[in-house]
Design a protein around this motif. Sequence first.
Motif, mmCIF file in Angstrom:
data_model
loop_
_atom_site.group_PDB
_atom_site.id
_atom_site.type_symbol
_atom_site.label_atom_id
_atom_site.label_comp_id
_atom_site.label_asym_id
_atom_site.label_seq_id
_atom_site.Cartn_x
_atom_site.Cartn_y
_atom_site.Cartn_z
ATOM 1 N N ARG A 338 -15.502 -8.218 -7.314
ATOM 2 C CA ARG A 338 -15.296 -9.248 -8.333
ATOM 3 C C ARG A 338 -16.477 -10.205 -8.403
ATOM 4 N N PHE A 339 -17.108 -10.469 -7.260
ATOM 5 C CA PHE A 339 -18.259 -11.359 -7.301
ATOM 6 C C PHE A 339 -19.424 -10.701 -8.039
ATOM 7 N N GLU A 340 -19.562 -9.395 -7.911
ATOM 8 C CA GLU A 340 -20.611 -8.705 -8.672
ATOM 9 C C GLU A 340 -20.350 -8.843 -10.169
ATOM 10 N N GLU A 341 -19.086 -8.725 -10.575
ATOM 11 C CA GLU A 341 -18.740 -8.925 -11.979
ATOM 12 C C GLU A 341 -18.985 -10.374 -12.397
ATOM 13 N N TYR A 342 -18.665 -11.290 -11.509
ATOM 14 C CA TYR A 342 -18.865 -12.716 -11.765
ATOM 15 C C TYR A 342 -20.342 -13.004 -12.034
ATOM 16 N N LYS A 343 -21.209 -12.462 -11.195
ATOM 17 C CA LYS A 343 -22.647 -12.668 -11.387
ATOM 18 C C LYS A 343 -23.123 -12.044 -12.695
ATOM 19 N N ALA A 344 -22.659 -10.838 -12.972
ATOM 20 C CA ALA A 344 -23.085 -10.136 -14.171
ATOM 21 C C ALA A 344 -22.665 -10.861 -15.448
ATOM 22 N N SER A 345 -21.550 -11.584 -15.380
ATOM 23 C CA SER A 345 -21.053 -12.308 -16.557
ATOM 24 C C SER A 345 -21.873 -13.544 -16.885
ATOM 25 N N GLY A 346 -22.703 -13.995 -15.938
ATOM 26 C CA GLY A 346 -23.495 -15.206 -16.148
ATOM 27 C C GLY A 346 -22.763 -16.486 -15.831
ATOM 28 N N ARG A 347 -21.542 -16.365 -15.349
ATOM 29 C CA ARG A 347 -20.737 -17.560 -15.083
ATOM 30 C C ARG A 347 -21.326 -18.427 -13.971
ATOM 31 N N ALA A 348 -22.027 -17.809 -13.043
ATOM 32 C CA ALA A 348 -22.595 -18.563 -11.921
ATOM 33 C C ALA A 348 -23.633 -19.581 -12.379
ATOM 34 N N GLU A 349 -24.247 -19.340 -13.542
ATOM 35 C CA GLU A 349 -25.291 -20.239 -14.040
ATOM 36 C C GLU A 349 -24.779 -21.239 -15.078
ATOM 37 N N LYS A 350 -23.533 -21.118 -15.467
ATOM 38 C CA LYS A 350 -23.010 -22.002 -16.507
ATOM 39 C C LYS A 350 -22.816 -23.422 -15.999
ATOM 40 N N GLU A 351 -22.994 -24.373 -16.913
ATOM 41 C CA GLU A 351 -22.702 -25.766 -16.581
ATOM 42 C C GLU A 351 -21.193 -25.951 -16.509
ATOM 43 N N MET A 352 -20.726 -26.600 -15.463
ATOM 44 C CA MET A 352 -19.288 -26.794 -15.297
ATOM 45 C C MET A 352 -18.992 -28.215 -14.854
ATOM 46 N N GLN A 353 -17.825 -28.697 -15.254
ATOM 47 C CA GLN A 353 -17.336 -29.995 -14.818
ATOM 48 C C GLN A 353 -16.216 -29.780 -13.799
ATOM 49 N N PHE A 354 -16.189 -30.607 -12.784
ATOM 50 C CA PHE A 354 -15.161 -30.507 -11.738
ATOM 51 C C PHE A 354 -14.477 -31.863 -11.598
ATOM 52 N N GLU A 355 -13.859 -32.274 -12.695
ATOM 53 C CA GLU A 355 -13.315 -33.632 -12.758
ATOM 54 C C GLU A 355 -12.222 -33.872 -11.728
ATOM 55 N N LEU A 356 -11.288 -32.939 -11.608
ATOM 56 C CA LEU A 356 -10.210 -33.135 -10.633
ATOM 57 C C LEU A 356 -10.750 -33.066 -9.209
ATOM 58 N N ASP A 357 -11.683 -32.183 -8.969
ATOM 59 C CA ASP A 357 -12.321 -32.134 -7.649
ATOM 60 C C ASP A 357 -12.945 -33.480 -7.315
ATOM 61 N N ASP A 358 -13.618 -34.049 -8.294
ATOM 62 C CA ASP A 358 -14.297 -35.324 -8.059
ATOM 63 C C ASP A 358 -13.303 -36.441 -7.754
ATOM 64 N N VAL A 359 -12.141 -36.376 -8.411
ATOM 65 C CA VAL A 359 -11.092 -37.371 -8.116
ATOM 66 C C VAL A 359 -10.639 -37.221 -6.669
ATOM 67 N N ILE A 360 -10.430 -35.976 -6.246
ATOM 68 C CA ILE A 360 -9.991 -35.725 -4.869
ATOM 69 C C ILE A 360 -11.043 -36.189 -3.867
ATOM 70 N N LEU A 361 -12.283 -35.811 -4.116
ATOM 71 C CA LEU A 361 -13.351 -36.128 -3.175
ATOM 72 C C LEU A 361 -13.663 -37.618 -3.126
ATOM 73 N N ALA A 362 -13.414 -38.319 -4.246
ATOM 74 C CA ALA A 362 -13.702 -39.752 -4.292
ATOM 75 C C ALA A 362 -12.546 -40.603 -3.794
ATOM 76 N N SER A 363 -11.368 -39.963 -3.609
ATOM 77 C CA SER A 363 -10.206 -40.736 -3.159
ATOM 78 C C SER A 363 -10.359 -41.119 -1.691
ATOM 79 N N ASN A 364 -9.507 -41.997 -1.236
ATOM 80 C CA ASN A 364 -9.614 -42.455 0.144
ATOM 81 C C ASN A 364 -9.148 -41.409 1.152
ATOM 82 N N VAL A 365 -8.690 -40.255 0.636
ATOM 83 C CA VAL A 365 -8.356 -39.170 1.557
ATOM 84 C C VAL A 365 -9.319 -38.010 1.361
ATOM 85 N N GLY A 366 -10.424 -38.259 0.681
ATOM 86 C CA GLY A 366 -11.391 -37.220 0.417
ATOM 87 C C GLY A 366 -12.294 -36.964 1.606
ATOM 88 N N ALA A 367 -13.362 -36.211 1.317
ATOM 89 C CA ALA A 367 -14.275 -35.802 2.388
ATOM 90 C C ALA A 367 -15.018 -36.999 2.943
#
Length: 367
Positions: A338-367
Amino acid sequence: FMAVASRALSGAALLRRNARGRTSTARRAGPVAVSADAKKVLIVNTNGGGHANIGFWLCKELATAGHSVTIMVVGEEADTKMNKPPFTYFDQLRAAGVNTIWGSPADVAAAAGPGAAFDVVVDNNGKDIDAVGPVIDFALAAGASQFLFVSSAGMYIPKGSTPGQPPYVEGDAVKESAGHAQVEAKLAETGLKWSSFRPQYITGYGSNKDCEEWFFDRIVRGRPVPIPGDGTTFTSVSAASDLGAMLAAAVGNDAAAGQLFNCVSGESVTLNQMVAMCANACGVSDFKIVHYDPKEAGVEVKKAFPFRPVDFHSEPRNAKALLGWAPRVRLADALAARFEEYKASGRAEKEMQFELDDVILASNVGA
Protein backbone atom coordinates in the motif's frame (compact mmCIF):
# COMPACT_ATOMS: atom_id res chain seq x y z
CA PHE A 1 -12.87 6.89 27.84
CA MET A 2 -10.15 5.91 30.25
CA ALA A 3 -7.86 8.63 31.56
CA VAL A 4 -4.48 8.54 29.88
CA ALA A 5 -1.30 10.31 30.87
CA SER A 6 0.01 11.96 27.72
CA ARG A 7 3.45 10.85 26.67
CA ALA A 8 5.54 10.47 23.56
CA LEU A 9 6.85 7.11 22.40
CA SER A 10 9.83 6.93 20.09
CA GLY A 11 10.03 4.60 17.12
CA ALA A 12 13.05 2.76 18.48
CA ALA A 13 11.36 2.09 21.82
CA LEU A 14 8.23 0.80 20.14
CA LEU A 15 10.11 -1.47 17.78
CA ARG A 16 11.75 -3.07 20.82
CA ARG A 17 8.34 -3.55 22.44
CA ASN A 18 6.95 -5.16 19.29
CA ALA A 19 9.23 -8.12 19.88
CA ARG A 20 6.97 -8.91 22.84
CA GLY A 21 3.69 -8.11 21.04
CA ARG A 22 0.79 -10.37 20.26
CA THR A 23 1.02 -9.97 16.52
CA SER A 24 0.85 -13.25 14.64
CA THR A 25 2.96 -13.40 11.49
CA ALA A 26 2.77 -17.09 10.62
CA ARG A 27 0.66 -17.74 7.54
CA ARG A 28 -0.37 -20.90 5.79
CA ALA A 29 -0.26 -20.74 2.02
CA GLY A 30 -2.40 -22.57 -0.48
CA PRO A 31 -5.56 -22.22 -2.55
CA VAL A 32 -8.97 -21.61 -1.04
CA ALA A 33 -11.36 -24.50 -1.51
CA VAL A 34 -14.24 -23.56 -3.80
CA SER A 35 -17.10 -25.75 -4.93
CA ALA A 36 -16.33 -27.68 -8.11
CA ASP A 37 -19.87 -27.03 -9.37
CA ALA A 38 -20.08 -23.75 -11.28
CA LYS A 39 -22.68 -21.39 -9.82
CA LYS A 40 -24.43 -18.31 -11.13
CA VAL A 41 -23.60 -15.67 -8.53
CA LEU A 42 -24.97 -12.16 -8.12
CA ILE A 43 -23.14 -9.71 -5.88
CA VAL A 44 -25.00 -6.57 -4.81
CA ASN A 45 -22.08 -4.29 -4.02
CA THR A 46 -21.86 -1.04 -2.10
CA ASN A 47 -20.58 1.99 -4.01
CA GLY A 48 -18.24 3.25 -1.30
CA GLY A 49 -16.41 2.55 1.93
CA GLY A 50 -14.10 -0.29 2.77
CA HIS A 51 -16.58 -3.05 1.96
CA ALA A 52 -16.65 -2.20 -1.76
CA ASN A 53 -13.27 -3.84 -2.18
CA ILE A 54 -14.47 -7.13 -0.72
CA GLY A 55 -16.88 -7.45 -3.64
CA PHE A 56 -14.11 -6.70 -6.12
CA TRP A 57 -11.90 -9.47 -4.75
CA LEU A 58 -14.82 -11.88 -4.39
CA CYS A 59 -15.48 -11.44 -8.12
CA LYS A 60 -11.85 -12.23 -8.89
CA GLU A 61 -11.89 -15.37 -6.76
CA LEU A 62 -15.16 -16.67 -8.17
CA ALA A 63 -14.29 -15.95 -11.80
CA THR A 64 -10.94 -17.72 -11.39
CA ALA A 65 -12.80 -20.73 -9.94
CA GLY A 66 -15.07 -20.90 -12.98
CA HIS A 67 -18.28 -19.45 -11.59
CA SER A 68 -20.55 -17.15 -13.61
CA VAL A 69 -20.44 -13.81 -11.82
CA THR A 70 -22.49 -10.63 -12.03
CA ILE A 71 -21.73 -7.67 -9.79
CA MET A 72 -24.40 -4.99 -9.40
CA VAL A 73 -22.98 -1.77 -7.97
CA VAL A 74 -25.49 0.38 -6.15
CA GLY A 75 -26.22 3.64 -8.00
CA GLU A 76 -25.30 4.73 -11.51
CA GLU A 77 -22.21 4.07 -13.59
CA ALA A 78 -21.84 7.82 -14.17
CA ASP A 79 -21.57 8.53 -10.43
CA THR A 80 -18.32 10.28 -9.49
CA LYS A 81 -17.71 7.51 -6.93
CA MET A 82 -16.85 5.29 -9.89
CA ASN A 83 -13.72 7.39 -10.41
CA LYS A 84 -12.12 5.73 -7.38
CA PRO A 85 -10.81 2.20 -6.73
CA PRO A 86 -11.95 -0.51 -6.86
CA PHE A 87 -14.36 0.69 -9.57
CA THR A 88 -11.54 2.06 -11.71
CA TYR A 89 -10.20 -1.50 -11.78
CA PHE A 90 -13.41 -3.06 -13.11
CA ASP A 91 -11.81 -3.65 -16.51
CA GLN A 92 -9.93 -6.45 -14.75
CA LEU A 93 -13.24 -8.03 -13.78
CA ARG A 94 -14.73 -7.70 -17.24
CA ALA A 95 -11.58 -9.23 -18.75
CA ALA A 96 -12.14 -12.20 -16.43
CA GLY A 97 -15.73 -12.60 -17.68
CA VAL A 98 -17.53 -10.82 -14.84
CA ASN A 99 -20.70 -8.98 -15.83
CA THR A 100 -20.75 -5.47 -14.30
CA ILE A 101 -24.06 -3.65 -13.93
CA TRP A 102 -25.47 -0.80 -11.86
CA GLY A 103 -28.83 -0.45 -10.16
CA SER A 104 -30.90 -0.12 -7.01
CA PRO A 105 -31.08 -2.80 -4.32
CA ALA A 106 -34.76 -1.91 -4.05
CA ASP A 107 -35.28 -3.23 -7.61
CA VAL A 108 -32.53 -5.68 -8.48
CA ALA A 109 -34.71 -7.26 -11.16
CA ALA A 110 -34.65 -4.06 -13.20
CA ALA A 111 -30.86 -4.14 -13.35
CA ALA A 112 -30.48 -7.91 -13.72
CA GLY A 113 -32.96 -8.08 -16.59
CA PRO A 114 -36.10 -10.12 -17.31
CA GLY A 115 -36.00 -13.71 -16.17
CA ALA A 116 -32.58 -13.42 -14.53
CA ALA A 117 -31.80 -16.46 -12.40
CA PHE A 118 -29.04 -17.01 -9.87
CA ASP A 119 -27.91 -19.85 -7.62
CA VAL A 120 -26.24 -17.58 -5.07
CA VAL A 121 -26.89 -13.96 -4.08
CA VAL A 122 -24.41 -11.94 -2.02
CA ASP A 123 -25.46 -8.70 -0.33
CA ASN A 124 -22.34 -6.61 0.23
CA ASN A 125 -24.26 -3.38 0.67
CA GLY A 126 -27.16 -3.22 3.10
CA LYS A 127 -26.94 -2.46 6.79
CA ASP A 128 -30.58 -3.04 7.77
CA ILE A 129 -33.66 -4.96 6.73
CA ASP A 130 -35.03 -2.04 4.69
CA ALA A 131 -32.01 -2.25 2.40
CA VAL A 132 -31.45 -6.02 2.42
CA GLY A 133 -35.08 -7.16 2.48
CA PRO A 134 -35.73 -6.44 -1.22
CA VAL A 135 -32.50 -8.26 -2.15
CA ILE A 136 -33.65 -11.30 -0.18
CA ASP A 137 -37.00 -11.18 -1.99
CA PHE A 138 -35.20 -11.01 -5.34
CA ALA A 139 -32.98 -13.95 -4.40
CA LEU A 140 -36.01 -16.10 -3.65
CA ALA A 141 -37.75 -15.04 -6.87
CA ALA A 142 -34.58 -15.68 -8.90
CA GLY A 143 -34.36 -19.25 -7.67
CA ALA A 144 -31.33 -18.80 -5.43
CA SER A 145 -30.70 -21.41 -2.77
CA GLN A 146 -27.85 -19.60 -1.01
CA PHE A 147 -27.55 -16.06 0.37
CA LEU A 148 -24.37 -14.53 1.79
CA PHE A 149 -24.63 -11.32 3.80
CA VAL A 150 -21.66 -9.07 4.47
CA SER A 151 -22.46 -7.74 7.91
CA SER A 152 -20.14 -5.95 10.37
CA ALA A 153 -18.16 -6.80 13.49
CA GLY A 154 -19.34 -3.45 14.81
CA MET A 155 -22.47 -5.23 15.98
CA TYR A 156 -20.57 -7.01 18.78
CA ILE A 157 -21.12 -5.68 22.29
CA PRO A 158 -17.81 -4.22 23.55
CA LYS A 159 -16.14 -6.45 26.11
CA GLY A 160 -14.74 -3.62 28.19
CA SER A 161 -12.80 -0.36 28.12
CA THR A 162 -9.63 -1.70 29.74
CA PRO A 163 -6.97 -2.45 27.10
CA GLY A 164 -6.18 -6.11 26.48
CA GLN A 165 -9.69 -7.50 25.97
CA PRO A 166 -9.78 -10.85 24.13
CA PRO A 167 -10.82 -11.01 20.47
CA TYR A 168 -14.41 -11.55 19.47
CA VAL A 169 -15.36 -15.07 18.42
CA GLU A 170 -18.46 -16.24 16.62
CA GLY A 171 -21.25 -16.57 19.18
CA ASP A 172 -20.21 -13.58 21.31
CA ALA A 173 -23.04 -11.25 22.30
CA VAL A 174 -24.20 -8.69 19.74
CA LYS A 175 -26.39 -5.60 19.84
CA GLU A 176 -29.78 -7.10 19.06
CA SER A 177 -31.07 -3.69 17.98
CA ALA A 178 -28.38 -3.37 15.30
CA GLY A 179 -29.65 -3.43 11.74
CA HIS A 180 -27.17 -6.16 10.82
CA ALA A 181 -28.52 -8.38 13.62
CA GLN A 182 -32.07 -7.92 12.36
CA VAL A 183 -31.00 -8.93 8.86
CA GLU A 184 -29.39 -12.09 10.20
CA ALA A 185 -32.58 -12.92 12.11
CA LYS A 186 -34.66 -12.41 8.97
CA LEU A 187 -32.38 -14.62 6.89
CA ALA A 188 -32.82 -17.44 9.39
CA GLU A 189 -36.54 -17.43 8.55
CA THR A 190 -36.24 -17.55 4.75
CA GLY A 191 -35.33 -21.19 4.13
CA LEU A 192 -32.25 -20.06 2.22
CA LYS A 193 -28.82 -21.48 2.99
CA TRP A 194 -27.59 -18.24 4.49
CA SER A 195 -24.34 -17.11 6.05
CA SER A 196 -23.21 -13.84 7.59
CA PHE A 197 -19.71 -12.39 7.38
CA ARG A 198 -18.52 -9.74 9.84
CA PRO A 199 -15.55 -7.70 8.60
CA GLN A 200 -13.55 -5.10 10.49
CA TYR A 201 -10.93 -2.75 9.03
CA ILE A 202 -9.82 -3.47 5.48
CA THR A 203 -6.69 -2.74 3.48
CA GLY A 204 -5.13 -3.87 0.22
CA TYR A 205 -5.17 -3.20 -3.50
CA GLY A 206 -8.44 -1.59 -4.52
CA SER A 207 -9.21 0.05 -1.18
CA ASN A 208 -10.27 3.70 -1.22
CA LYS A 209 -11.04 4.39 2.43
CA ASP A 210 -8.23 6.00 4.41
CA CYS A 211 -6.81 3.50 6.84
CA GLU A 212 -3.07 3.04 6.60
CA GLU A 213 -2.89 6.27 4.58
CA TRP A 214 -3.78 8.21 7.73
CA PHE A 215 -0.58 6.91 9.30
CA PHE A 216 1.51 7.35 6.16
CA ASP A 217 0.43 11.00 5.87
CA ARG A 218 2.03 11.81 9.21
CA ILE A 219 5.03 9.52 9.12
CA VAL A 220 6.40 10.64 5.74
CA ARG A 221 6.12 14.28 6.83
CA GLY A 222 7.98 13.70 10.08
CA ARG A 223 4.94 14.57 12.18
CA PRO A 224 4.09 12.97 15.53
CA VAL A 225 1.35 10.36 15.27
CA PRO A 226 -1.40 11.15 17.82
CA ILE A 227 -2.92 7.97 19.25
CA PRO A 228 -5.92 8.05 21.62
CA GLY A 229 -5.38 6.15 24.85
CA ASP A 230 -2.11 4.46 25.65
CA GLY A 231 -1.90 2.66 22.31
CA THR A 232 -2.14 -0.85 23.76
CA THR A 233 -5.67 -1.60 22.55
CA PHE A 234 -5.89 -4.20 19.80
CA THR A 235 -7.34 -3.78 16.34
CA SER A 236 -7.71 -5.97 13.26
CA VAL A 237 -6.78 -4.88 9.75
CA SER A 238 -7.17 -7.46 6.98
CA ALA A 239 -6.34 -7.67 3.29
CA ALA A 240 -9.44 -7.44 1.10
CA SER A 241 -8.11 -10.27 -1.06
CA ASP A 242 -8.19 -12.63 1.92
CA LEU A 243 -11.74 -11.59 2.78
CA GLY A 244 -12.91 -12.09 -0.78
CA ALA A 245 -11.36 -15.54 -0.70
CA MET A 246 -13.23 -16.33 2.52
CA LEU A 247 -16.59 -15.53 0.95
CA ALA A 248 -15.66 -17.46 -2.18
CA ALA A 249 -14.95 -20.52 -0.03
CA ALA A 250 -18.56 -20.41 1.17
CA VAL A 251 -20.15 -20.36 -2.29
CA GLY A 252 -21.79 -23.72 -2.95
CA ASN A 253 -20.44 -25.00 0.35
CA ASP A 254 -23.13 -26.53 2.56
CA ALA A 255 -20.81 -26.27 5.57
CA ALA A 256 -21.41 -22.52 5.49
CA ALA A 257 -25.19 -22.77 5.84
CA GLY A 258 -26.59 -21.02 8.91
CA GLN A 259 -23.14 -19.97 10.08
CA LEU A 260 -21.58 -16.71 11.26
CA PHE A 261 -18.05 -15.84 10.16
CA ASN A 262 -15.69 -13.26 11.54
CA CYS A 263 -14.39 -11.91 8.24
CA VAL A 264 -10.86 -11.04 9.34
CA SER A 265 -7.34 -12.37 8.91
CA GLY A 266 -6.97 -13.02 12.63
CA GLU A 267 -3.81 -10.91 12.90
CA SER A 268 -4.32 -8.59 15.87
CA VAL A 269 -2.05 -5.60 16.40
CA THR A 270 -2.04 -2.82 18.97
CA LEU A 271 -2.46 0.76 17.82
CA ASN A 272 1.18 1.36 18.75
CA GLN A 273 2.21 -1.61 16.65
CA MET A 274 0.13 -0.32 13.75
CA VAL A 275 2.13 2.91 13.80
CA ALA A 276 5.41 0.97 13.88
CA MET A 277 4.35 -1.29 11.01
CA CYS A 278 3.28 1.67 8.89
CA ALA A 279 6.58 3.40 9.67
CA ASN A 280 8.46 0.27 8.65
CA ALA A 281 6.52 0.21 5.37
CA CYS A 282 7.60 3.82 4.84
CA GLY A 283 11.22 2.95 5.58
CA VAL A 284 11.20 5.24 8.64
CA SER A 285 12.70 4.21 11.98
CA ASP A 286 12.69 7.61 13.68
CA PHE A 287 9.00 8.21 14.35
CA LYS A 288 7.15 9.56 17.34
CA ILE A 289 3.80 8.65 18.91
CA VAL A 290 1.90 11.04 21.16
CA HIS A 291 -0.77 9.49 23.37
CA TYR A 292 -3.70 11.59 24.47
CA ASP A 293 -7.13 11.52 26.07
CA PRO A 294 -9.67 12.91 23.54
CA LYS A 295 -11.80 14.46 26.30
CA GLU A 296 -8.85 16.26 27.79
CA ALA A 297 -7.69 17.41 24.36
CA GLY A 298 -11.20 18.56 23.45
CA VAL A 299 -11.46 16.58 20.21
CA GLU A 300 -14.00 14.07 18.90
CA VAL A 301 -12.06 10.84 18.49
CA LYS A 302 -14.11 9.72 15.46
CA LYS A 303 -12.92 12.79 13.58
CA ALA A 304 -9.35 12.70 14.87
CA PHE A 305 -8.51 9.01 14.41
CA PRO A 306 -9.56 6.33 11.87
CA PHE A 307 -9.94 3.41 14.32
CA ARG A 308 -11.95 2.71 17.43
CA PRO A 309 -9.93 3.64 20.54
CA VAL A 310 -10.95 0.41 22.29
CA ASP A 311 -10.09 -3.24 21.71
CA PHE A 312 -11.74 -4.19 18.42
CA HIS A 313 -10.39 -7.43 17.01
CA SER A 314 -11.70 -10.90 16.30
CA GLU A 315 -10.70 -14.42 15.28
CA PRO A 316 -11.87 -16.21 12.10
CA ARG A 317 -12.44 -19.54 13.83
CA ASN A 318 -15.41 -20.69 11.76
CA ALA A 319 -13.80 -19.86 8.42
CA LYS A 320 -10.77 -21.97 9.29
CA ALA A 321 -12.75 -24.85 10.78
CA LEU A 322 -15.70 -25.02 8.36
CA LEU A 323 -14.42 -23.60 5.08
CA GLY A 324 -10.81 -24.75 5.06
CA TRP A 325 -9.82 -21.12 4.63
CA ALA A 326 -6.57 -19.51 5.74
CA PRO A 327 -5.23 -15.98 5.23
CA ARG A 328 -2.56 -15.56 2.59
CA VAL A 329 -1.44 -11.95 3.18
CA ARG A 330 0.53 -10.75 6.21
CA LEU A 331 -0.40 -7.26 7.35
CA ALA A 332 3.22 -6.12 7.09
CA ASP A 333 3.29 -7.16 3.44
CA ALA A 334 -0.06 -5.52 2.73
CA LEU A 335 1.15 -2.25 4.26
CA ALA A 336 4.37 -2.34 2.25
CA ALA A 337 2.39 -2.78 -0.96
CA ARG A 338 0.00 0.00 0.00
CA PHE A 339 2.87 2.38 0.65
CA GLU A 340 4.16 1.76 -2.87
CA GLU A 341 0.72 2.70 -4.18
CA TYR A 342 0.69 5.71 -1.86
CA LYS A 343 3.99 6.96 -3.28
CA ALA A 344 2.91 6.33 -6.85
CA SER A 345 -0.27 8.37 -6.32
CA GLY A 346 1.76 11.47 -5.40
CA ARG A 347 -0.02 11.83 -2.09
CA ALA A 348 3.25 11.93 -0.16
CA GLU A 349 4.11 15.27 -1.79
CA LYS A 350 0.71 16.92 -1.44
CA GLU A 351 0.17 19.87 0.85
CA MET A 352 -1.94 18.81 3.82
CA GLN A 353 -3.46 20.43 6.88
CA PHE A 354 -3.49 18.62 10.23
CA GLU A 355 -5.79 20.89 12.17
CA LEU A 356 -7.05 18.34 14.68
CA ASP A 357 -3.54 17.01 15.21
CA ASP A 358 -2.39 20.52 15.94
CA VAL A 359 -5.16 20.97 18.50
CA ILE A 360 -4.07 17.76 20.23
CA LEU A 361 -0.39 18.62 20.16
CA ALA A 362 -0.99 22.18 21.37
CA SER A 363 -3.24 21.12 24.24
CA ASN A 364 -1.93 20.79 27.76
CA VAL A 365 -1.92 17.02 27.35
CA GLY A 366 0.02 17.13 24.10
CA ALA A 367 3.60 16.21 23.35
